[in-house]
Design an enzyme around this catalytic site. Structure first.
Site: not given
Ligand code: DQA
Length: 142
Positions: A9-10, A17, A22, A73, A76, A86, A97, A99, A101, A106, A110
């Site tokens: 998401p996002n 954003r 980011y 990634n 949230a 799962d 995984e 991220h 940021s 943070r 998180r």
């Molecule tokens: C994120 C870090 C997460 O905490 C956040 O909710 C994101 C982006 C990152 O790429 O740093 O949406 O996964």
């Protein structure tokens, strides 16, 4: 080698954003960067983004028997989703995984990552280069 790159998401709002966290690259820029890198490395890559937890679970399940590895990634959902954890365990594919940021510097909320429990490696705070490092890890083991 077939790799699925999943963004949660996002992440479709990259470039807009919170650029302090980011950066200014858009989701389209990220896709282009990954596609270019993978074509140089002769990696067959599939890109997927969704804002919906169940859709992310479906996409992970679809990878079973088709993909050799997953870069994810989860946005949230990293911090909340046992369903995504799962699903990764269910398909049992090597997963990295990512991220963008530096999540460890943070907010407290998180600091939990469910996905990390199933990931072979976690990359944080390297911006969008983290996705390329994840592809290197899956293809070269480093
Ligand atoms: C994120 C870090 C997460 O905490 C956040 O909710 C994101 C982006 C990152 O790429 O740093 O949406 O996964």
């Amino acid at each position: 080698m077939k790799i699925l790159v999943i963004n949660g998401p996002n992440l479709n709002m990259l470039g807009v954003r919170e650029p302090d966290h980011y950066g200014r690259e858009t989701y389209g820029d990220l896709c282009e960067k990954i596609n270019t890198y993978c074509s140089q490395k002769k990696v067959d890559v599939t890109l997927y983004q969704s804002n919906h937890e169940g859709d992310l679970v479906d996409e992970i399940q679809k990878a079973y028997g088709k993909m050799d590895g997953i870069v994810i990634n989860p946005g949230a959902y990293t911090h909340t989703s046992i369903a995504i954890l799962d699903a990764i365990k269910a398909v049992n594919l090597p997963t990295v995984e990512v991220h963008i940021s530096k999540v460890e510097e943070r907010e407290d909320f998180r600091q939990i990552s469910y996905v990390r429990l199933a990931a072979k490696k976690t990359i944080t705070g390297h911006g969008t280069d983290g996705y390329l490092e994840a592809i290197d890890y899956l293809t070269e083991g480093k």
